[in-house]
Design an enzyme around this catalytic site. Sequence first.
Site, mmCIF file in Angstrom:
data_model
loop_
_atom_site.group_PDB
_atom_site.id
_atom_site.type_symbol
_atom_site.label_atom_id
_atom_site.label_comp_id
_atom_site.label_asym_id
_atom_site.label_seq_id
_atom_site.Cartn_x
_atom_site.Cartn_y
_atom_site.Cartn_z
ATOM 1 N N ASP A 13 0.812 -1.224 0.000
ATOM 2 C CA ASP A 13 0.000 0.000 0.000
ATOM 3 C C ASP A 13 0.843 1.270 0.000
ATOM 4 O OD1 ASP A 13 -2.279 -1.660 0.181
ATOM 5 O OD2 ASP A 13 -2.005 -1.785 2.353
ATOM 6 N N LYS A 16 2.158 2.014 -5.122
ATOM 7 C CA LYS A 16 2.807 1.457 -6.336
ATOM 8 C C LYS A 16 1.932 1.653 -7.566
ATOM 9 C CE LYS A 16 3.168 -2.552 -4.396
ATOM 10 N NZ LYS A 16 2.878 -2.226 -2.996
ATOM 11 N N GLY A 40 -4.271 -4.478 -4.215
ATOM 12 C CA GLY A 40 -5.276 -3.517 -4.660
ATOM 13 C C GLY A 40 -4.547 -2.248 -5.032
ATOM 14 N N HIS A 41 -4.489 -1.945 -6.307
ATOM 15 C CA HIS A 41 -3.764 -0.759 -6.751
ATOM 16 C C HIS A 41 -4.755 0.326 -7.143
ATOM 17 C CE1 HIS A 41 0.065 -3.310 -7.627
ATOM 18 N NE2 HIS A 41 -0.166 -3.117 -6.360
ATOM 19 N N GLN A 225 2.340 -5.987 -3.020
ATOM 20 C CA GLN A 225 2.681 -6.024 -1.581
ATOM 21 C C GLN A 225 3.970 -5.236 -1.313
ATOM 22 O OE1 GLN A 225 1.873 -9.543 -2.953
ATOM 23 N NE2 GLN A 225 -0.169 -8.718 -2.755
#
Length: 429
Positions: A13, A16, A40-41, A225
């Site tokens: 988080d 990225k 989750g991006h 991650q």
Amino acid sequence: MPATAVIGTQWGDEGKGKIVDLLAADADMIVRYHGGNNAGHTLVVAGEKTILNLVPAGVLHPGKICVMGPGMVVDPDVLIREIDALKTRGYLTDDRWLRVSEQAHVILPYHRSIDRARERMREAGAIGTTGRGIGPAYEDKMARTGIRFGDLFDEEGFREALARSLREKNDYLQALLGETPHEASDILELARGWRARLAPYVTDAGADVRAAIAAGKRVLLEGAQGMLLDVDHGTYPYVTSSNCVAGSASAGAGIPPQAIARVIGIAKTYTTRVGGGPFPTELDDALGERLRADGDEYGATTGRPRRCGWFDAVVVRQAIALSGVDGIAFTKLDVLTGMDPLRVCTAYEIDGRRVETPPATQRGWARATPVYTELPGWTEPLGAAKSLDDLPANARRYLEFLVRTVGAPMVILSIGAGREQTIRLGDVF
Ligand code: IMP
């Protein structure tokens, strides 16, 4: 043209997604090489928010080739939903822009059941996984009982492999986890739908990446991650089930290590983590609440509130050392506006000894207390700054301190969620 890898230097988080989206403008191909829809991006383009769990963050740039590499574990239903959502919004108008590796492992319904049931059984000791079946799918890969995307298209072989796997999984689910078993017929039915929808994308994607590199294309390797969630180097066992260090990009994308010329590490200017496990600089108070509120620190995948704390230079230094980070993209500096003083952890104290690198054991982590340096804050909003000179002097001092303490140059500064809220300081290819 060798590849550039983008990795997380904390507990994930770090932002990225935003940085990969930005760099993708100058790339030809963007490759995700590990993990699955535990990631989750979040991307904000022209005020519109997109959350990507599987498809590489280059997908918002038409014409870029997005590859889901051999090192990933992929839930086909989630992928289909993500493709549909992207198409509805006018992205991915050409199916040739997305490639899914035949070698990537399929997350099956029993992987999710096992993940969730195990977490329930662990009670207070839960890892806090995303419950998406990531760990059980990687376990099957290592046990050599997994099913890969290429296998889905050999109907007879798939039926047999599934029957073998289900015998074992159903026994385990019923006898040890007290769960209901899965029916082969249900999964075979699902697989028919997956084949029909995903056939255009499934290919020898690793070969495509090698060919792109050989042809001098610009390849961006998108990590998921962060270093502290790496299965070998993170805060084990409170980690994910894949390697998050840059070295994993080689195996996970199917390219030789020499093909990776540059590594960009992403670091939030404070620290967050979701799930259980050690977090020495955690703020369990009103300041932590404030970071959560101002930074919108809720998991992009699960919506869980993130734990928040001060910047920890010890873990970022380790990430730089393990991944050979050439330059850092610092993110979310704007969130620190109004906090005064600011603190940065420069070392840990463990049993009265000062240490500059993170412990390797659970016992060590449990004893680590942060050693802080205090710095003055600022009150001005930063979101409109176009260069470092536009920042308040104390914000510049804070950044200079971070750069000095972690020992890698800053190549990007992000001061808001939008693409335009970014200051570029150097070339990353
Ligand atoms: P799993 O990857 O779902 O098995 O979860 C293992 C640990 O990694 C949990 O603490 C999760 O919260 C964490 N995790 C997995 N993916 C991400 C991510 O993309 N960002 C932040 N934490 C993650």
